[in-house]
Design a protein around this motif. Sequence first.
Motif, mmCIF file in Angstrom:
data_model
loop_
_atom_site.group_PDB
_atom_site.id
_atom_site.type_symbol
_atom_site.label_atom_id
_atom_site.label_comp_id
_atom_site.label_asym_id
_atom_site.label_seq_id
_atom_site.Cartn_x
_atom_site.Cartn_y
_atom_site.Cartn_z
ATOM 1 N N ASP A 70 0.843 -1.190 0.000
ATOM 2 C CA ASP A 70 0.000 0.000 0.000
ATOM 3 C C ASP A 70 0.885 1.248 0.000
ATOM 4 N N PRO A 71 0.890 1.979 -1.119
ATOM 5 C CA PRO A 71 1.792 3.127 -1.227
ATOM 6 C C PRO A 71 1.473 4.249 -0.235
ATOM 7 N N SER A 72 0.315 4.163 0.435
ATOM 8 C CA SER A 72 0.059 5.205 1.436
ATOM 9 C C SER A 72 0.672 4.799 2.780
ATOM 10 N N ARG A 73 1.083 3.547 2.887
ATOM 11 C CA ARG A 73 1.749 3.100 4.124
ATOM 12 C C ARG A 73 3.248 2.928 3.918
ATOM 13 N N ALA A 74 3.598 2.280 2.783
ATOM 14 C CA ALA A 74 5.010 1.978 2.546
ATOM 15 C C ALA A 74 5.490 2.786 1.349
ATOM 16 N N THR A 75 6.810 2.933 1.238
ATOM 17 C CA THR A 75 7.381 3.651 0.105
ATOM 18 C C THR A 75 7.815 2.623 -0.928
ATOM 19 N N LEU A 76 7.140 2.620 -2.067
ATOM 20 C CA LEU A 76 7.473 1.678 -3.141
ATOM 21 C C LEU A 76 8.125 2.450 -4.265
ATOM 22 N N PHE A 77 9.313 2.006 -4.681
ATOM 23 C CA PHE A 77 10.007 2.756 -5.732
ATOM 24 C C PHE A 77 10.913 1.846 -6.548
ATOM 25 N N VAL A 78 11.446 2.426 -7.616
ATOM 26 C CA VAL A 78 12.372 1.697 -8.484
ATOM 27 C C VAL A 78 13.786 2.154 -8.119
ATOM 28 N N GLN A 79 14.660 1.193 -7.940
ATOM 29 C CA GLN A 79 16.036 1.467 -7.486
ATOM 30 C C GLN A 79 16.714 2.580 -8.299
ATOM 31 N N SER A 80 16.627 2.517 -9.629
ATOM 32 C CA SER A 80 17.369 3.479 -10.465
ATOM 33 C C SER A 80 16.746 4.870 -10.446
ATOM 34 N N HIS A 81 15.546 5.014 -9.855
ATOM 35 C CA HIS A 81 14.942 6.352 -9.779
ATOM 36 C C HIS A 81 15.570 7.183 -8.662
ATOM 37 N N VAL A 82 16.478 6.565 -7.926
ATOM 38 C CA VAL A 82 17.155 7.278 -6.836
ATOM 39 C C VAL A 82 18.652 7.307 -7.149
ATOM 40 N N PRO A 83 19.094 8.281 -7.967
ATOM 41 C CA PRO A 83 20.497 8.267 -8.411
ATOM 42 C C PRO A 83 21.494 8.437 -7.261
ATOM 43 N N GLU A 84 21.025 8.953 -6.126
ATOM 44 C CA GLU A 84 21.905 9.113 -4.960
ATOM 45 C C GLU A 84 22.566 7.778 -4.592
ATOM 46 N N VAL A 85 21.812 6.693 -4.806
ATOM 47 C CA VAL A 85 22.333 5.366 -4.450
ATOM 48 C C VAL A 85 23.600 5.038 -5.255
ATOM 49 N N SER A 86 23.570 5.423 -6.535
ATOM 50 C CA SER A 86 24.724 5.100 -7.376
ATOM 51 C C SER A 86 25.959 5.895 -6.944
ATOM 52 N N GLU A 87 25.754 7.106 -6.444
ATOM 53 C CA GLU A 87 26.917 7.863 -5.969
ATOM 54 C C GLU A 87 27.448 7.279 -4.655
ATOM 55 N N LEU A 88 26.525 6.897 -3.818
ATOM 56 C CA LEU A 88 26.913 6.277 -2.547
ATOM 57 C C LEU A 88 27.687 4.987 -2.807
ATOM 58 N N TYR A 89 27.248 4.289 -3.845
ATOM 59 C CA TYR A 89 27.913 3.038 -4.272
ATOM 60 C C TYR A 89 29.408 3.324 -4.499
ATOM 61 N N TRP A 90 29.710 4.419 -5.200
ATOM 62 C CA TRP A 90 31.123 4.715 -5.474
ATOM 63 C C TRP A 90 31.881 5.034 -4.171
ATOM 64 N N LEU A 91 31.247 5.801 -3.305
ATOM 65 C CA LEU A 91 31.925 6.140 -2.042
ATOM 66 C C LEU A 91 32.258 4.857 -1.279
ATOM 67 N N LEU A 92 31.348 3.901 -1.314
ATOM 68 C CA LEU A 92 31.581 2.644 -0.596
ATOM 69 C C LEU A 92 32.607 1.775 -1.323
ATOM 70 N N MET A 93 32.625 1.861 -2.655
ATOM 71 C CA MET A 93 33.581 1.071 -3.445
ATOM 72 C C MET A 93 35.015 1.417 -3.071
ATOM 73 N N THR A 94 35.256 2.689 -2.803
ATOM 74 C CA THR A 94 36.636 3.097 -2.540
ATOM 75 C C THR A 94 37.131 2.533 -1.201
ATOM 76 N N GLY A 95 36.213 2.023 -0.404
ATOM 77 C CA GLY A 95 36.650 1.423 0.863
ATOM 78 C C GLY A 95 36.341 -0.061 0.932
ATOM 79 N N ALA A 96 36.040 -0.676 -0.234
ATOM 80 C CA ALA A 96 35.643 -2.095 -0.220
ATOM 81 C C ALA A 96 36.845 -2.987 -0.550
ATOM 82 N N PRO A 97 37.321 -3.767 0.408
ATOM 83 C CA PRO A 97 38.479 -4.635 0.143
ATOM 84 C C PRO A 97 38.146 -5.702 -0.909
ATOM 85 N N MET A 98 39.077 -5.921 -1.864
ATOM 86 C CA MET A 98 38.868 -6.946 -2.903
ATOM 87 C C MET A 98 38.572 -8.307 -2.284
ATOM 88 N N GLY A 99 39.318 -8.622 -1.220
ATOM 89 C CA GLY A 99 39.175 -9.947 -0.596
ATOM 90 C C GLY A 99 37.759 -10.185 -0.092
#
Length: 321
Positions: A70-99
């Motif tokens: 129910d969109p009046s109770r929960a927030t339903l969205f498409v992942q790519s509609h929130v570009p902030e996530v992709s930038e955060l992804y890069w910030l986290l990548m720079t600290g993500a150990p390969m191992g």
Amino acid sequence: MRVLSGIQPTGRFHWGNYFGAIKQYIELQYDNDGFYFIADLHALTTVRDPKLLRENVRDAALDLLALGLDPSRATLFVQSHVPEVSELYWLLMTGAPMGLLERCVAFKDKAARGIKADAGLFTYPVLMAADILAYDSQWVPVGEDQIQHIEVCRDLAGSFNHHYGETFVLPTARVLQETAKVPGTDGQKMSKSYDNTLALFEEPKDLRKKIMRISTDSRPMEDAKDPDNDHLYQLYSLFATDEQREEVRAMYLRGGFGYGEIKKRLADAADAFLNPFRMKRQELAADDRVVANALESGAKRAREVASDVLRRAQSACGLRS
Ligand code: ADP
Ligand code: TRP
């Protein structure tokens, strides 16, 4: 509690997806601040057909709404509609150990089977961490196979916080109910990968045909049978009332029945259960704006939260003052 989960639009949702995940998301929307998204960026690691991806995303949204999200109770969205996530992804990548990423099963499994992986698959858990951290999520309901990814998320957030100061909320995995492991038509776990699924919004006639083809053993009709080790009985239990379940259970223990009869009962019970959802879906599908509006307002709300978190992270690591 801020509860968040994502589901990939890689095909039509099946009974396993509903009882194992979607139904529980919907229950959680009543007492929590639920954020649920359709993980189209993650789906790009396997779906490379643009038309199909678009269709899958629309189908996933329609299915979720028809099933009671129910969109009046929960927030339903498409992942790519929130570009902030992709930038955060890069910030986290720079600290993500390969191992750490090399140990993740999704990648390790493919590598072990000799399948060439791309960087998207390799860094998949980092994108998933960004999904979770972007919304200050506290609880993440996931299946058992995803627990490792929540651990990776906690590791990445913990080391970012350690290095730059408290920035991210550390999430906790909430394992989806094990009892809901739904068997497929062949008795293995129901999964797209095993081609043994019963789709939630299958045409009733086709569904009935598929149900009639569910595999069964070839023991004589008169033998007593153990309902607890029978996938047909498990499937029936998903839809039956307590009374119906007890009746069929007694039939198994007594013997002297044909599996065809149980299949008919399963088809009837599934039909009765699914019909209101089908009607709701038809109603929603009749007007394209209904889904579009729900996803648009979901993305707006999600971006409000994610842009705050991203600003916090950018300030912490020196990208803004
Ligand atoms: P599939 O195995 O068909 O590709 P996914 O991996 O996309 O399904 O699963 C999406 C969600 O549905 C996950 O949370 C997963 O735990 C749940 N799920 C999938 N199949 C089942 C099943 N047979 N029983 C219970 N839950 C399931
Ligand atoms: N990887 C999850 C799956 O395949 C989907 C997903 C993507 C997810 N991002 C997420 C789940 C964040 C929970 C939280 O099922």
